[in-house]
Design a protein around this motif. Structure first.
Motif, short mmCIF file in Angstrom:
data_model
loop_
_atom_site.label_atom_id
_atom_site.label_comp_id
_atom_site.label_asym_id
_atom_site.label_seq_id
_atom_site.Cartn_x
_atom_site.Cartn_y
_atom_site.Cartn_z
N LYS A 152 9.41 4.27 12.47
CA LYS A 152 10.42 5.24 12.08
C LYS A 152 10.83 6.08 13.28
CE LYS A 152 10.11 3.94 7.84
NZ LYS A 152 11.23 3.23 7.17
N LEU A 153 12.11 5.98 13.65
CA LEU A 153 12.65 6.82 14.72
C LEU A 153 12.95 8.21 14.19
CD1 LEU A 153 15.15 4.33 16.44
CD2 LEU A 153 12.73 4.73 16.95
N TRP A 154 12.86 9.20 15.06
CA TRP A 154 13.11 10.58 14.66
C TRP A 154 14.52 10.73 14.07
CZ3 TRP A 154 11.10 14.80 13.10
CH2 TRP A 154 11.77 16.03 13.19
N GLY A 155 15.51 10.15 14.68
CA GLY A 155 16.88 10.27 14.18
C GLY A 155 17.03 9.68 12.78
N ALA A 156 16.38 8.54 12.53
CA ALA A 156 16.46 7.92 11.21
C ALA A 156 15.81 8.80 10.16
CB ALA A 156 15.78 6.55 11.24
N ALA A 321 18.87 3.05 11.59
CA ALA A 321 18.03 2.13 10.82
C ALA A 321 18.91 1.03 10.24
CB ALA A 321 17.31 2.86 9.70
N GLY A 322 18.67 -0.19 10.63
CA GLY A 322 19.38 -1.32 10.04
C GLY A 322 20.06 -2.17 11.09
N PRO A 323 20.65 -3.28 10.65
CA PRO A 323 20.58 -3.76 9.26
C PRO A 323 19.18 -4.25 8.89
CG PRO A 323 21.66 -5.38 10.65
CD PRO A 323 21.43 -4.17 11.51
N GLN A 324 18.80 -3.94 7.66
CA GLN A 324 17.47 -4.27 7.16
C GLN A 324 17.61 -5.00 5.84
OE1 GLN A 324 14.08 -3.43 8.32
NE2 GLN A 324 13.65 -4.91 6.70
N ALA A 325 16.98 -6.17 5.73
CA ALA A 325 17.06 -6.95 4.49
C ALA A 325 16.15 -6.34 3.44
CB ALA A 325 16.66 -8.40 4.75
N LEU A 326 16.73 -6.13 2.26
CA LEU A 326 15.93 -5.66 1.13
C LEU A 326 15.21 -6.84 0.49
CD1 LEU A 326 18.17 -3.14 -0.87
CD2 LEU A 326 16.18 -2.63 0.54
N SER A 327 14.06 -6.58 -0.09
CA SER A 327 13.34 -7.63 -0.81
C SER A 327 13.75 -7.64 -2.27
CB SER A 327 11.83 -7.41 -0.68
OG SER A 327 11.47 -6.13 -1.17
N ASP A 328 14.95 -7.11 -2.57
CA ASP A 328 15.45 -7.05 -3.93
C ASP A 328 16.76 -7.83 -4.03
OD1 ASP A 328 13.73 -4.73 -5.31
OD2 ASP A 328 14.20 -4.15 -3.26
N VAL A 329 17.00 -8.39 -5.20
CA VAL A 329 18.27 -9.06 -5.49
C VAL A 329 19.16 -8.07 -6.22
CG1 VAL A 329 19.37 -10.99 -6.69
CG2 VAL A 329 17.11 -11.29 -5.64
N VAL A 330 20.40 -7.88 -5.72
CA VAL A 330 21.30 -6.88 -6.30
C VAL A 330 22.69 -7.50 -6.51
CG1 VAL A 330 20.07 -5.00 -5.14
CG2 VAL A 330 22.10 -6.00 -4.07
N GLU A 331 23.49 -6.80 -7.31
CA GLU A 331 24.91 -7.11 -7.41
C GLU A 331 25.69 -5.82 -7.23
OE1 GLU A 331 25.42 -8.87 -11.26
OE2 GLU A 331 25.53 -6.94 -12.28
N VAL A 332 26.92 -5.91 -6.74
CA VAL A 332 27.71 -4.74 -6.39
C VAL A 332 28.89 -4.63 -7.36
CG1 VAL A 332 29.07 -3.60 -4.59
CG2 VAL A 332 27.04 -4.94 -3.98
N PRO A 333 28.83 -3.69 -8.33
CA PRO A 333 29.95 -3.53 -9.26
C PRO A 333 31.12 -2.77 -8.65
CG PRO A 333 28.21 -1.97 -9.77
CD PRO A 333 27.69 -2.83 -8.67
N ALA A 334 30.85 -1.93 -7.62
CA ALA A 334 31.89 -1.15 -6.96
C ALA A 334 31.36 -0.70 -5.61
CB ALA A 334 32.29 0.05 -7.82
#
Length: 549
Positions: A152-156, A321-334
């Motif tokens: 973890k960087l201080w800025g993040a 911070a990023g790009p970082q892959a989430l270990s979750d499956v999501v969908e984007v409604p908006a």
């Protein structure tokens, strides 16, 4: 994105922490930080195991000031501390009490900080910390495997907490008091109760606040209605506790999915709103929602989400911070929002059907009468056709059969366990999480312990009784064994009888006499079982068992 952020962005007389008896100002905090920083060596790493939230924050800030990286372990056990010490250049422990005896030979610096104004008050400019300075390494809980460290960087860290304060409107109408039940070493507690007071108009409660009486005292000790930062397990405990708890201004929950029925009960009990934070140790907090407002999460300011891969995998990008892959499956409604489908590591497949363990756990814990519960998937679930999920349940009113019956009404039969393991409590950690290794250890203890497999009796009109000793009919031993072994196989699950090693008939059994069968798993693929009548043994046996195909 170079630059710097101040160690603390508050006025000298702002209240930043409450220790129970004292309101700690920013100036008093900085004075403690300067004194502790002078006691630290340039070791490169330190292991912050302070339990007191104020001393933890002082130790962390002092380490940042010295350019020393704080290691924040999710597990404070002596073996884990020894492993970190060995891995990170002999990093010393920063603690506020004596370490466990088995870790007593590790080098340790005791943190003494009370937040009291002294003649050694901080003067001059508040230090600026480079945004790209490595400030901490936070470790996952290990609930699905071994703990993993994330840098973890201080800025993040600063940007994430500023965004979180904006998301919830903290400090918008004056000072916001926060009472947290989450340890400061956990990313969720770290952001909301340690870092947020440094860069938002927030004061964090630092006296004990783990048990219902402590939480009630903490909420009462704040000048106004405080925000309760907690977990589903603590919310449930508060609702069931025989203690009066003042109404929080709002409740924020994380670390596990929150059942809507539990959120509704909390909102009605305390006339407040219940919100959830979505995040992960890898990226910190990134989104929130009101639990009763639907299943759509709103991203924090400055956070973007990309699902361009098309498979539901999300890449999260945030300042520093990023790009970082989430270990979750999501969908984007908006834009700026998402709907959670499930964790990639949380999905299980049985009989060609898929389900989320978290979703199944929510269904289980929503069953009236279930105080706590969890599903667990065997390691070979998808390789062995006969394998089934395992269910642990805690209840003061329901039997295992009753829990199973209620689950049958709520979930697909593919995900039903063959039996429900009733326990007095689950091995949850301080965050309410259930590390898989602890669930496996619990199941092993249950498997090794003798338990009731059920009861039976043989009716007087059973065809084996006539002629089995005229004038003095008794139940044949083969009938007793047949009934007993049926119950044993059902209780132990997924087993078949391969043979009997030993059988002793100790007393005769007559028609209609109630018999209890008790059994326990043994080493070498065997099981021992007994038949008991009125507290006395009538049959004692050992069977060889094998897996069903």
């Amino acid at each position: 994105m170079p630059g710097s952020y101040p160690l603390i962005a508050r006025r000298a007389d702002d209240v930043v922490f409450r220790t129970g008896s004292r309101a700690v100002t920013a100036q008093a905090f900085l004075s403690d930080v300067r004194r502790v920083a002078a006691e630290l060596d340039d070791t490169g790493y330190v292991i912050n195991v302070c339990r007191d939230r104020y001393r933890f924050t002082v130790a962390f800030a002092a380490s940042v000031l010295r350019g020393v990286v704080s290691l924040l372990p999710s597990d404070g056990s002596p073996p884990s501390l020894r492993a970190l010490n060995a891995r990170f250049e002999g990093a010393p422990l920063l603690g506020d009490d004596e370490p466990p005896a088995s870790a007593g030979d590790l080098r340790r610096i005791r943190i003494r900080a009370e937040g009291a104004p002294t003649g050694n008050a901080w003067s001059g400019e508040v230090p600026e910390i480079p945004a790209d300075r490595l400030a901490a390494q936070v470790f996952t809980s290990g609930s699905t495997g071994q703990p993993v460290g994330h840098r973890k960087l201080w800025g993040a860290l600063v940007e994430r907490t500023i965004a979180g304060a904006r998301q919830f409107g903290f400090g918008k109408d004056g000072l916001t008091d926060v009472v947290g039940t989450v340890p400061p070493q956990h990313m969720y507690g770290f952001e909301t109760t340690v870092l947020m007071p440094l860069h938002a108009r927030v004061a964090s409660w630092c006296a004990p606040s783990l048990f219902p009486t402590d939480i009630g005292a903490a909420l009462s000790g704040c000048p106004g209605r405080a925000v309760l930062v907690t977990t589903p397990v603590h919310i449930r405990a508060l609702l069931r506790a025989d203690t009066t708890v003042p109404s929080p201004a709002s409740i924020i929950s994380a670390t596990a999915p929150l059942d809507a029925a539990l959120a509704r009960e909390a909102e009605e009990r305390w006339a407040t709103e219940v919100h959830e934070i979505f995040g992960a140790t890898e990226v910190g907090s990134i989104a929130s929602r009101r639990t009763l407002g639907g299943d759509v999460w709103t991203l924090y300011p400055g956070v973007t989400l990309d699902t361009g891969s098309g498979d539901g995998t999300a890449l999260i990008t945030a300042p520093f911070a990023g790009p970082q892959a989430l270990s979750d499956v999501v969908e984007v409604p908006a834009p700026g929002s998402f709907r959670l489908i499930g964790r990639q590591t949380d999905m299980v497949k049985v009989g060609g059907r898929r389900a989320s363990l978290a979703g199944l756990n929510q269904i289980l814990n929503a069953v009236p009468g279930v105080d706590d519960g969890a599903f667990m998937a065997p390691d070979d679930l998808e390789q062995r056709p006969a394998a089934r999920l395992v269910v642990f349940a805690v209840s003061r009113t329901l039997s295992a059969d009753a829990v199973l019956s209620r689950l049958r009404e709520r979930i697909d039969t593919s995900f039903l366990p063959r039996r429900v393991l009733m326990v007095d409590g689950l091995p949850r950690d301080s965050l309410g999480k259930l590390p898989r290794r602890d669930l496996l250890a619990l199941k092993q203890r249950l498997d090794e312990a003798e338990r009731s497999a059920g009861r039976f009796s043989v009716p007087a009109d059973h065809p084996s009784l006539p002629g089995h000793f005229p004038g003095n009919p008794i139940v044949p031993g083969v009938v007793l064994l047949e009934r007993a072994l049926d119950l044993v196989a059902a209780e132990l699950g997924e087993l078949r009888l391969d043979g009997l090693d030993q059988v002793k008939f100790l007393a005769p059994v007559r028609a209609n006499e109630p018999i209890e069968v008790r059994c326990r798993r043994m080493a070498g693929g065997r099981a021992a079982f007994t038949c008991i009548r009125d507290g006395s043994l009538v049959v004692k046996a050992t069977a060889r068992l094998g897996r069903s195909a």
